[in-house]
Design a protein around this motif. Sequence first.
Motif, PDB file in Angstrom:
ATOM      1  N   LYS A 170       0.833  -1.210   0.000  1.00  0.00           N
ATOM      2  CA  LYS A 170       0.000   0.000   0.000  1.00  0.00           C
ATOM      3  C   LYS A 170       0.865   1.258   0.000  1.00  0.00           C
ATOM      4  CE  LYS A 170      -3.858   2.063   2.604  1.00  0.00           C
ATOM      5  NZ  LYS A 170      -3.262   3.336   3.066  1.00  0.00           N
ATOM      6  N   GLU A 171       1.879   1.293   0.865  1.00  0.00           N
ATOM      7  CA  GLU A 171       2.761   2.455   0.956  1.00  0.00           C
ATOM      8  C   GLU A 171       3.476   2.701  -0.375  1.00  0.00           C
ATOM      9  OE1 GLU A 171       4.479   5.752   2.692  1.00  0.00           O
ATOM     10  OE2 GLU A 171       3.040   4.428   3.714  1.00  0.00           O
ATOM     11  N   VAL A 215       2.601   1.610  -3.444  1.00  0.00           N
ATOM     12  CA  VAL A 215       1.644   1.961  -4.500  1.00  0.00           C
ATOM     13  C   VAL A 215       1.235   3.424  -4.391  1.00  0.00           C
ATOM     14  CG1 VAL A 215      -0.732   1.598  -5.290  1.00  0.00           C
ATOM     15  CG2 VAL A 215       0.758  -0.367  -4.894  1.00  0.00           C
ATOM     16  N   GLU A 216       0.990   3.873  -3.158  1.00  0.00           N
ATOM     17  CA  GLU A 216       0.559   5.261  -2.952  1.00  0.00           C
ATOM     18  C   GLU A 216       1.648   6.258  -3.330  1.00  0.00           C
ATOM     19  OE1 GLU A 216      -0.844   5.437   1.069  1.00  0.00           O
ATOM     20  OE2 GLU A 216      -2.789   4.526   0.555  1.00  0.00           O
ATOM     21  N   ARG A 217       2.902   5.818  -3.345  1.00  0.00           N
ATOM     22  CA  ARG A 217       4.002   6.686  -3.762  1.00  0.00           C
ATOM     23  C   ARG A 217       4.256   6.619  -5.271  1.00  0.00           C
ATOM     24  NH1 ARG A 217       8.814   6.567   0.764  1.00  0.00           N
ATOM     25  NH2 ARG A 217       7.538   6.022   2.584  1.00  0.00           N
ATOM     26  N   GLY A 218       3.452   5.817  -5.957  1.00  0.00           N
ATOM     27  CA  GLY A 218       3.563   5.766  -7.402  1.00  0.00           C
ATOM     28  C   GLY A 218       4.516   4.733  -7.960  1.00  0.00           C
ATOM     29  N   HIS A 219       4.987   3.811  -7.122  1.00  0.00           N
ATOM     30  CA  HIS A 219       5.895   2.776  -7.615  1.00  0.00           C
ATOM     31  C   HIS A 219       5.125   1.677  -8.344  1.00  0.00           C
ATOM     32  CE1 HIS A 219       9.273   4.608  -5.638  1.00  0.00           C
ATOM     33  NE2 HIS A 219       8.664   4.561  -4.459  1.00  0.00           N
ATOM     34  N   THR A 244      -3.896  -7.649  -1.522  1.00  0.00           N
ATOM     35  CA  THR A 244      -3.248  -6.341  -1.494  1.00  0.00           C
ATOM     36  C   THR A 244      -3.870  -5.408  -2.526  1.00  0.00           C
ATOM     37  OG1 THR A 244      -1.558  -6.644  -3.224  1.00  0.00           O
ATOM     38  CG2 THR A 244      -1.125  -7.660  -1.068  1.00  0.00           C
ATOM     39  N   VAL A 245      -3.391  -4.156  -2.524  1.00  0.00           N
ATOM     40  CA  VAL A 245      -3.880  -3.182  -3.509  1.00  0.00           C
ATOM     41  C   VAL A 245      -3.049  -3.225  -4.796  1.00  0.00           C
ATOM     42  CG1 VAL A 245      -4.792  -1.656  -1.724  1.00  0.00           C
ATOM     43  CG2 VAL A 245      -2.447  -1.321  -2.540  1.00  0.00           C
ATOM     44  N   ARG A 258      -0.689   4.969  12.245  1.00  0.00           N
ATOM     45  CA  ARG A 258       0.303   5.453  11.288  1.00  0.00           C
ATOM     46  C   ARG A 258       0.589   6.920  11.598  1.00  0.00           C
ATOM     47  NH1 ARG A 258       1.340   8.201   6.617  1.00  0.00           N
ATOM     48  NH2 ARG A 258       2.587   7.166   4.991  1.00  0.00           N
TER      49      ARG A 258
END
Length: 209
Positions: free
Chosen positions: A18-19, A21-25, A37-38, A160
Amino acid sequence: MKIAVVAANGREGQLVVKEAVERGHDVTAVVRGDNKTVAKNVVVKDLFNLTAADLAGFDVVVDAFGAWTPEMLPQHSSSLKHLCDILSGVNTRLIVVGGAGSLYVNPEHTTQLKDLPTFPAEFKPLAEAQGKALEELRERSDVKWTFISPAADFQADGERVGSYETAGEELTVNAAGESYISYADYAIAVVNEAEQAAHVGERFSVYAK
């Protein structure tokens, strides 16, 4: 970056995915069954059946494998050896989700947290297994590895906060005398290390302020 998360369906694995993906990797979840997972990219395969071809082309592989039953504990070593063997000699970095029991509690590095009489007896076999895997990992000069130990109190459902402190091989506490971090903040540390490559060939630790 292209990041693969092995054992991504676990609680920490899901948060790392999740972390990232949210950063665009560009994230691939490696799972044995249905993807929880997402991540949109998925490899459905048992860790022990992964090949060099399966992990080719990734910038970073995150090893989020965990085992807790007595018969499964040796797999901390065998699974990590397998990942190292298939990543041997390549530029792909390996980041290992580790444990706190192997952190040292004295400057001489002769006593580890798991050796203290106050360490919970029920967690000692796990700590021993993770510590053994770390010692074996230290012998690998053919893999660009990093081992990240959480704080002693590693809370799955913790908040978090979005920040953390780093330390080295020794157990470190915050201003309140606590060694604590949430799974979510630990995931931030994992993805930061993936991006920054600040501790290649090292074990370091993280804890909440």
